[in-house]
Design a protein around this motif. Structure first.
Motif, PDB file in Angstrom:
ATOM      1  N   TYR A  96      20.664   0.731  65.679  1.00 50.94           N
ATOM      2  CA  TYR A  96      19.452   1.266  65.243  1.00 50.94           C
ATOM      3  C   TYR A  96      19.272   2.656  65.919  1.00 50.94           C
ATOM      4  CZ  TYR A  96      17.759  -2.887  62.733  1.00 50.94           C
ATOM      5  OH  TYR A  96      17.747  -3.795  61.942  1.00 50.94           O
ATOM      6  N   ASP A  97      18.795   3.592  64.989  1.00 48.63           N
ATOM      7  CA  ASP A  97      18.356   4.672  65.613  1.00 48.63           C
ATOM      8  C   ASP A  97      16.956   4.643  66.494  1.00 48.63           C
ATOM      9  OD1 ASP A  97      16.475   7.351  65.299  1.00 48.63           O
ATOM     10  OD2 ASP A  97      18.396   7.988  64.548  1.00 48.63           O
TER      11      ASP A  97
ATOM     12  N   LYS B 110      15.320   2.408  62.546  1.00 45.11           N
ATOM     13  CA  LYS B 110      15.929   1.899  61.342  1.00 45.11           C
ATOM     14  C   LYS B 110      17.446   1.790  61.628  1.00 45.11           C
ATOM     15  CE  LYS B 110      12.581   4.109  58.113  1.00 45.11           C
ATOM     16  NZ  LYS B 110      12.458   4.894  56.855  1.00 45.11           N
ATOM     17  N   ALA B 111      17.972   0.732  60.855  1.00 41.10           N
ATOM     18  CA  ALA B 111      19.295   0.506  61.083  1.00 41.10           C
ATOM     19  C   ALA B 111      20.420   1.701  60.582  1.00 41.10           C
ATOM     20  CB  ALA B 111      20.102  -0.660  60.127  1.00 41.10           C
ATOM     21  N   THR B 112      21.477   1.918  61.165  1.00 37.23           N
ATOM     22  CA  THR B 112      22.192   2.940  60.669  1.00 37.23           C
ATOM     23  C   THR B 112      23.520   2.765  60.100  1.00 37.23           C
ATOM     24  OG1 THR B 112      23.281   3.284  62.749  1.00 37.23           O
ATOM     25  CG2 THR B 112      21.176   4.842  62.543  1.00 37.23           C
TER      26      THR B 112
ATOM     27  N   ARG C  85      23.394  -3.329  56.438  1.00 37.68           N
ATOM     28  CA  ARG C  85      22.775  -4.661  56.850  1.00 37.68           C
ATOM     29  C   ARG C  85      23.679  -5.604  56.881  1.00 37.68           C
ATOM     30  NH1 ARG C  85      17.267  -4.055  57.236  1.00 37.68           N
ATOM     31  NH2 ARG C  85      16.504  -1.845  57.687  1.00 37.68           N
TER      32      ARG C  85
ATOM     33  N   LEU D  82      16.192  -8.883  67.378  1.00 32.76           N
ATOM     34  CA  LEU D  82      15.063  -7.977  67.470  1.00 32.76           C
ATOM     35  C   LEU D  82      13.898  -8.440  67.936  1.00 32.76           C
ATOM     36  CD1 LEU D  82      15.836  -6.286  63.868  1.00 32.76           C
ATOM     37  CD2 LEU D  82      15.746  -5.298  66.031  1.00 32.76           C
TER      38      LEU D  82
ATOM     39  N   ARG E 280       9.958  -1.203  61.391  1.00 31.92           N
ATOM     40  CA  ARG E 280      11.030  -0.490  62.175  1.00 31.92           C
ATOM     41  C   ARG E 280      10.901  -1.014  63.710  1.00 31.92           C
ATOM     42  NH1 ARG E 280       9.623   4.278  63.018  1.00 31.92           N
ATOM     43  NH2 ARG E 280       7.585   4.252  62.396  1.00 31.92           N
ATOM     44  N   TYR E 281      11.922  -0.411  64.254  1.00 33.38           N
ATOM     45  CA  TYR E 281      12.126  -0.923  65.873  1.00 33.38           C
ATOM     46  C   TYR E 281      12.449   0.330  66.897  1.00 33.38           C
ATOM     47  CZ  TYR E 281      11.854  -5.578  63.711  1.00 33.38           C
ATOM     48  OH  TYR E 281      11.662  -6.461  62.998  1.00 33.38           O
TER      49      TYR E 281
END
Length: 226
Positions: A15-16, A21-23, A26, A98, A122-123
């Motif tokens: 994750y960025d 967001k996932a880079t 998924r 998460l 978003r995380y």
């Protein structure tokens, strides 16, 4: 088990830190979460490969809630192959991990609405020290020459290369190719990839067969690696 779980380390890398967001795709990330938990349980001596299936050796809880749920599930279910468990566990596991990272204050959950009705989570990172320690271990493994990293770092390196996550290490081009070669060397040297033998160990082939199942699943989802 103590400290940060392999699945949590892998997720933080994927994750960025800023956008949250996932880079990476998924589907491969979800497969990786499942494999990481299985690898962690194997390293902890809780599960092992026997007679074609993953079985429970020690049902003692690890103290990691999502890992213990998986351990209980394996103990209660009929025997399944590593490939079957990787597929069975991937659904919903990332959200649980998460949530655990949010509970620990490592990331925060930002709930946004797009197009007026679509909720997007978003995380972004809150405490960067956890991921920094993970990146430091991997950096030392990549530049350590002939020195072999510890078992958990080798397992993490193995998952990173199988999931095609070299770019998450901040490298590209020829540097990414070099990282891939070194990560592969680490995985092979630890007995977590390549030829799998049950002659001298229970842990290494158990991890190796989970990794092989993950590699096959990622290839099926994304196509063969070029």
């Amino acid at each position: 088990m103590t400290g940060v779980a392999l699945a949590e380390e892998l997720l933080l890398l994927a994750y960025d830190d800023t956008t949250g967001k996932a880079t990476m795709p998924r589907i491969s990330l979800d497969l990786g979460m499942a494999a990481a938990v299985l690898v962690e349980l194997a390293l902890a001596g809780r599960i092992a490969y026997a007679d074609g299936s993953l079985t429970v050796l020690d049902p003692t809880p690890t103290g990691e809630p999502f890992s213990d749920d998986v351990l209980s599930r394996i103990a209660a279910d009929t025997p399944h192959t590593p490939a079957s468990w990787v597929q069975r566990l991937r659904h919903g596991l990332r959200d649980r991990i998460l949530a655990d990272l949010c509970r620990q204050g490592v990331v925060r959950d930002v709930d946004e609405t797009e197009l007026g009705f679509i909720h997007v989570h978003r995380y972004p990172v809150v405490d960067s020290s956890v991921e920094a320690e993970t990146r430091q271990r991997l950096a030392e493994a990549l530049t350590g020459g002939a020195a072999a990293p510890d078992e958990r770092t080798a397992a993490l390196a193995t998952l990173v290369v199988v999931l095609r996550m070299e770019s998450a290490l901040g490298v590209s081009g020829e540097a990414a190719a070099d990282a891939r070669r070194r990560l592969t060397e680490i995985a092979t040297g630890a007995g977590f990839s390549g030829e799998v033998s049950t002659d001298d160990s229970v842990v290494r082939p158990s991890v190796g067969l989970v990794v092989a199942a993950l590699a096959t699943a990622v290839d099926q989802a994304l196509g063969p690696r070029r």
